[in-house]
Design a protein around this motif. Sequence first.
Motif, PDB file in Angstrom:
ATOM      1  N   GLU A  99     -67.849 -16.763  42.889  1.00 29.10           N
ATOM      2  CA  GLU A  99     -66.565 -16.343  43.457  1.00 29.10           C
ATOM      3  C   GLU A  99     -65.791 -15.483  42.468  1.00 29.10           C
ATOM      4  N   ALA A 104     -60.970 -15.419  36.316  1.00 27.77           N
ATOM      5  CA  ALA A 104     -59.734 -14.719  35.923  1.00 27.77           C
ATOM      6  C   ALA A 104     -58.542 -15.644  36.151  1.00 27.77           C
ATOM      7  N   SER A 105     -58.551 -16.327  37.280  1.00 28.87           N
ATOM      8  CA  SER A 105     -57.448 -17.219  37.631  1.00 28.87           C
ATOM      9  C   SER A 105     -57.350 -18.405  36.663  1.00 28.87           C
ATOM     10  N   ASN A 107     -58.597 -18.599  33.749  1.00 26.62           N
ATOM     11  CA  ASN A 107     -58.302 -18.064  32.423  1.00 26.62           C
ATOM     12  C   ASN A 107     -56.798 -17.819  32.275  1.00 26.62           C
ATOM     13  N   ARG A 108     -56.203 -17.261  33.348  1.00 20.22           N
ATOM     14  CA  ARG A 108     -54.758 -17.042  33.308  1.00 20.22           C
ATOM     15  C   ARG A 108     -54.036 -18.376  33.161  1.00 20.22           C
ATOM     16  N   HIS A 259     -45.329 -14.326  37.447  1.00 16.80           N
ATOM     17  CA  HIS A 259     -44.537 -13.391  38.259  1.00 16.80           C
ATOM     18  C   HIS A 259     -43.784 -14.110  39.374  1.00 16.80           C
ATOM     19  N   LYS A 272     -47.430 -26.666  50.839  1.00 14.08           N
ATOM     20  CA  LYS A 272     -48.874 -26.425  51.006  1.00 14.08           C
ATOM     21  C   LYS A 272     -49.687 -27.671  50.656  1.00 14.08           C
ATOM     22  N   ALA A 287     -54.864 -27.435  45.692  1.00 10.86           N
ATOM     23  CA  ALA A 287     -55.186 -26.106  46.220  1.00 10.86           C
ATOM     24  C   ALA A 287     -56.685 -25.831  46.131  1.00 10.86           C
ATOM     25  N   HIS A 288     -57.252 -25.969  44.942  1.00  9.45           N
ATOM     26  CA  HIS A 288     -58.688 -25.666  44.818  1.00  9.45           C
ATOM     27  C   HIS A 288     -59.315 -26.352  43.605  1.00  9.45           C
ATOM     28  N   ASN A 291     -62.934 -25.956  43.185  1.00 10.53           N
ATOM     29  CA  ASN A 291     -63.433 -24.691  42.652  1.00 10.53           C
ATOM     30  C   ASN A 291     -63.806 -24.834  41.174  1.00 10.53           C
ATOM     31  N   SER A 389     -52.440 -21.217  38.414  1.00 13.83           N
ATOM     32  CA  SER A 389     -52.639 -19.798  38.666  1.00 13.83           C
ATOM     33  C   SER A 389     -52.649 -19.488  40.158  1.00 13.83           C
ATOM     34  N   LEU A 390     -53.335 -20.322  40.932  1.00 14.93           N
ATOM     35  CA  LEU A 390     -53.407 -20.041  42.377  1.00 14.93           C
ATOM     36  C   LEU A 390     -52.037 -20.231  43.032  1.00 14.93           C
ATOM     37  N   ALA A 393     -50.097 -17.268  42.256  1.00 16.48           N
ATOM     38  CA  ALA A 393     -50.509 -16.104  43.060  1.00 16.48           C
ATOM     39  C   ALA A 393     -49.992 -16.222  44.492  1.00 16.48           C
ATOM     40  N   ALA A 402     -55.432  -9.930  44.674  1.00 19.58           N
ATOM     41  CA  ALA A 402     -56.280 -10.342  43.538  1.00 19.58           C
ATOM     42  C   ALA A 402     -57.745 -10.364  43.965  1.00 19.58           C
ATOM     43  N   HIS A 403     -57.997 -10.886  45.147  1.00 15.95           N
ATOM     44  CA  HIS A 403     -59.391 -10.975  45.599  1.00 15.95           C
ATOM     45  C   HIS A 403     -59.930  -9.621  46.062  1.00 15.95           C
ATOM     46  N   LEU A 406     -60.734  -8.116  42.524  1.00 19.56           N
ATOM     47  CA  LEU A 406     -61.747  -8.739  41.660  1.00 19.56           C
ATOM     48  C   LEU A 406     -62.933  -9.342  42.412  1.00 19.56           C
TER      49      LEU A 406
HETATM   50  C1  LIG Z   1     -56.408 -12.429  39.419  1.00 20.35           C
HETATM   51  C2  LIG Z   1     -55.135 -12.820  38.716  1.00 20.35           C
HETATM   52  C3  LIG Z   1     -55.468 -13.694  37.499  1.00 20.35           C
HETATM   53  C4  LIG Z   1     -54.403 -11.584  38.244  1.00 20.35           C
HETATM   54  O1  LIG Z   1     -53.151 -12.006  37.721  1.00 20.35           O
HETATM   55  P1  LIG Z   1     -52.222 -11.007  36.855  1.00 20.35           P
HETATM   56  O2  LIG Z   1     -51.113 -11.842  36.356  1.00 20.35           O
HETATM   57  O3  LIG Z   1     -51.893  -9.796  37.651  1.00 20.35           O
HETATM   58  O4  LIG Z   1     -53.248 -10.606  35.710  1.00 20.35           O
HETATM   59  P2  LIG Z   1     -53.056  -9.836  34.355  1.00 20.35           P
HETATM   60  O5  LIG Z   1     -53.950  -8.643  34.397  1.00 20.35           O
HETATM   61  O6  LIG Z   1     -51.609  -9.631  34.017  1.00 20.35           O
HETATM   62  O7  LIG Z   1     -53.684 -10.904  33.323  1.00 20.35           O
HETATM   63  C5  LIG Z   1     -53.079 -12.172  33.136  1.00 20.35           C
HETATM   64  C6  LIG Z   1     -54.126 -13.126  32.586  1.00 20.35           C
HETATM   65  O8  LIG Z   1     -55.060 -13.449  33.600  1.00 20.35           O
HETATM   66  C7  LIG Z   1     -56.376 -13.536  33.001  1.00 20.35           C
HETATM   67  N1  LIG Z   1     -57.226 -12.470  33.558  1.00 20.35           N
HETATM   68  C8  LIG Z   1     -56.843 -11.441  34.349  1.00 20.35           C
HETATM   69  N2  LIG Z   1     -57.902 -10.701  34.707  1.00 20.35           N
HETATM   70  C9  LIG Z   1     -58.978 -11.252  34.124  1.00 20.35           C
HETATM   71  C10 LIG Z   1     -60.365 -10.939  34.132  1.00 20.35           C
HETATM   72  N3  LIG Z   1     -60.850  -9.914  34.802  1.00 20.35           N
HETATM   73  N4  LIG Z   1     -61.183 -11.747  33.439  1.00 20.35           N
HETATM   74  C11 LIG Z   1     -60.724 -12.806  32.760  1.00 20.35           C
HETATM   75  N5  LIG Z   1     -59.412 -13.138  32.707  1.00 20.35           N
HETATM   76  C12 LIG Z   1     -58.546 -12.381  33.394  1.00 20.35           C
HETATM   77  C13 LIG Z   1     -56.189 -13.386  31.520  1.00 20.35           C
HETATM   78  O9  LIG Z   1     -55.976 -14.652  30.943  1.00 20.35           O
HETATM   79  C14 LIG Z   1     -54.929 -12.544  31.459  1.00 20.35           C
HETATM   80  O10 LIG Z   1     -54.221 -12.698  30.245  1.00 20.35           O
HETATM   81  P3  LIG Z   1     -54.647 -11.812  28.944  1.00 20.35           P
HETATM   82  O11 LIG Z   1     -55.901 -12.438  28.434  1.00 20.35           O
HETATM   83  O12 LIG Z   1     -54.875 -10.402  29.431  1.00 20.35           O
HETATM   84  O13 LIG Z   1     -53.486 -11.976  28.014  1.00 20.35           O
HETATM   85  C15 LIG Z   1     -54.185 -13.617  39.653  1.00 20.35           C
HETATM   86  O14 LIG Z   1     -53.732 -12.787  40.728  1.00 20.35           O
HETATM   87  C16 LIG Z   1     -54.776 -14.858  40.248  1.00 20.35           C
HETATM   88  O15 LIG Z   1     -55.038 -15.816  39.542  1.00 20.35           O
HETATM   89  N6  LIG Z   1     -54.926 -14.941  41.560  1.00 20.35           N
HETATM   90  C17 LIG Z   1     -55.430 -16.150  42.206  1.00 20.35           C
HETATM   91  C18 LIG Z   1     -56.900 -16.036  42.368  1.00 20.35           C
HETATM   92  C19 LIG Z   1     -57.529 -17.402  42.554  1.00 20.35           C
HETATM   93  O16 LIG Z   1     -57.049 -18.414  42.098  1.00 20.35           O
HETATM   94  N7  LIG Z   1     -58.683 -17.368  43.189  1.00 20.35           N
HETATM   95  C20 LIG Z   1     -59.537 -18.523  43.317  1.00 20.35           C
HETATM   96  C21 LIG Z   1     -59.123 -19.426  44.412  1.00 20.35           C
HETATM   97  S1  LIG Z   1     -59.155 -18.805  46.009  1.00 20.35           S
HETATM   98  C22 LIG Z   1     -60.046 -19.995  46.870  1.00 20.35           C
HETATM   99  O17 LIG Z   1     -61.232 -20.006  46.744  1.00 20.35           O
HETATM  100  C23 LIG Z   1     -59.380 -21.153  47.467  1.00 20.35           C
HETATM  101  C24 LIG Z   1     -58.331 -21.018  48.580  1.00 20.35           C
HETATM  102  C25 LIG Z   1     -57.291 -19.957  48.285  1.00 20.35           C
HETATM  103  O18 LIG Z   1     -58.917 -20.763  49.840  1.00 20.35           O
HETATM  104  C26 LIG Z   1     -57.763 -22.431  48.573  1.00 20.35           C
HETATM  105  C27 LIG Z   1     -56.462 -22.560  49.309  1.00 20.35           C
HETATM  106  O19 LIG Z   1     -56.480 -22.706  50.524  1.00 20.35           O
HETATM  107  O20 LIG Z   1     -55.427 -22.559  48.634  1.00 20.35           O
END
Ligand SMILES: CC(C)(COP(=O)([O-])OP(=O)([O-])OC[C@H]1O[C@@H](n2cnc3c(N)ncnc32)[C@H](O)[C@@H]1OP(=O)([O-])[O-])[C@@H](O)C(=O)NCCC(=O)NCCSC(=O)C[C@@](C)(O)CC(=O)[O-]
Length: 408
Positions: A99, A104-105, A107-108, A259, A272, A287-288, A291, A389-390, A393, A402-403, A406
């Motif tokens: 996924e 990234a999430s 890690n954040r 943010h 939620k 939430a997850h 995951n 993180s989630l 977001a 984000a998705h 990435l």
């Molecule tokens: C994608 C971000 C992190 C952007 O978030 P952002 O704040 O825009 O990112 P950024 O570019 O400013 O970077 C912030 C930090 O994020 C990390 N980071 C950032 N990019 C990377 C990368 N490429 N590789 C590794 N780490 C990364 C890294 O730690 C970085 O800090 P830095 O090291 O730069 O000081 C944010 O929008 C996010 O976390 N979104 C949520 C995504 C998520 O959690 N997805 C998984 C779950 S979805 C799912 O499967 C379940 C669901 C949703 O259906 C469950 C439900 O119903 O709730």
Amino acid sequence: MTDPEDLAERVHDGDLRLHELEEYADHDDAAKARRLLVERETGAELDAIGDYAFPAEQADPNVENMIGAAQVPMGVVGPVDVDGGAADGEHYLPLATTEGALLASVNRGLGIIRAAGGAEARVTKNGMTRAPVFRVDGVAEAADTVEWVADNLEALREAAESTTSHGELLDIEPYVVGDSVFLRFAYDTKDAMGMNMATIATGEACVLVESETPASLVALSGNLCSDKKPAAVNAVEGRGRSVTADVLVPGELVENRLHTTADAIAEANTRKNLIGSAKAGSLGFNAHAANVVGAAFLATGQDEAQVVEAANTITTMDARKRADGTTDLYASVSLASLEVGTVGGGTKLPTQAEALEILGLRGGGDPPGSNADALAEIIAVGALAGELSLLGALSSRHLASAHEDLGR
Ligand SMILES: CC(C)(COP(=O)([O-])OP(=O)([O-])OC[C@H]1O[C@@H](n2cnc3c(N)ncnc32)[C@H](O)[C@@H]1OP(=O)([O-])[O-])[C@@H](O)C(=O)NCCC(=O)NCCSC(=O)C[C@@](C)(O)CC(=O)[O-]
Ligand SMILES: NC(=O)C1=CN([C@@H]2O[C@H](COP(=O)(O)OP(=O)(O)OC[C@H]3O[C@@H](n4cnc5c(N)ncnc54)[C@H](OP(=O)(O)O)[C@@H]3O)[C@@H](O)[C@H]2O)C=CC1
């Protein structure tokens, strides 16, 4: 007669069975013969599946009818400070997933926890369970059986522990339903996840129950254990490790890195994770968490079917007002039934053992059980990071973008 082509031909002709090829060739050639056969019969090309990086013989206790390996991408997140009962100091967490955006999430989230000074984590309960079901004539015999068990815990402990040098029987909880008696045995399995250990030990104890009571064993697992099924008993009583992690995130970190605000995240969590989950009839109020648990399980050689038990996690997020008028975010995750080990099962396989090495938790701990406790605490902190993180977001309306960025 060890040529894989030859072996494949003989299976095709019905002279040999698919699962007995290791008797005629080494494990790698046996796997190759199966690939040739499957390629021929299905038209699929199995070059990638056959391109594995460990001697097939090492996987003998882990898989039958081996044809190769499924390679799942693995990454690493962190480091993060974990102040645990067993885990201590900074850790990178290896995660295997398909996924995009997950690492990234997390890690954040870990970066935020690190900036906040680290997370605390504790294993609050530990007990791997196996619950056989017995047949009795009716409730009177059921009551006699339960009474005998309560009066003979020491003898049952001796029988169960005769099968293991590490496992310790902690408790036996009886449940009666008409003419069925369930005995939920709970063990401290130290650094092993413990399902084989607990099953073997319980089998031995059952021999004693059957010889001394009217109860007759119907099934060594009677589903009150409850293994690999969503079940309230695990969410309430725990199974494997019950582990909690928390962190207090200063308001400015929430704003700069997620943010959004602590109030917005707390509201999203309530509507939620609590109200939404309640309305859905969910056992999980998060939430997850699955995951992070799933990706950590794949990376470190845990039994991936047990992700279901970890999905009953409860996440809390509260906005805490400070005297200076700013607002911090208190965040916690509580995983009632996280089943993990650092010995046994898939933990010995080469990539999985290396992943445990990243954590400094390969093999048995000193004292026994401390490595598995530490693994549970670190995974819990990973789950906490994923929740932060989630929810961030979602509160800042960044999930879809984000998705898009990435994950595609
Ligand atoms: C994608 C971000 C992190 C952007 O978030 P952002 O704040 O825009 O990112 P950024 O570019 O400013 O970077 C912030 C930090 O994020 C990390 N980071 C950032 N990019 C990377 C990368 N490429 N590789 C590794 N780490 C990364 C890294 O730690 C970085 O800090 P830095 O090291 O730069 O000081 C944010 O929008 C996010 O976390 N979104 C949520 C995504 C998520 O959690 N997805 C998984 C779950 S979805 C799912 O499967 C379940 C669901 C949703 O259906 C469950 C439900 O119903 O709730
Ligand atoms: N049988 C079943 O019903 C089920 C089995 N499984 C499978 O069971 C496997 C996991 O079972 P599990 O019992 O954890 O693993 P293993 O069967 O691989 O056994 C681990 C053994 O390692 C020994 N050991 C050495 N050092 C330690 C230590 N520090 N702490 C604890 N044990 C130690 C123990 O031997 P000793 O006991 O001699 O002291 C223990 O029994 C997985 O492959 C899983 O998929 C999953 C679900 C159900």
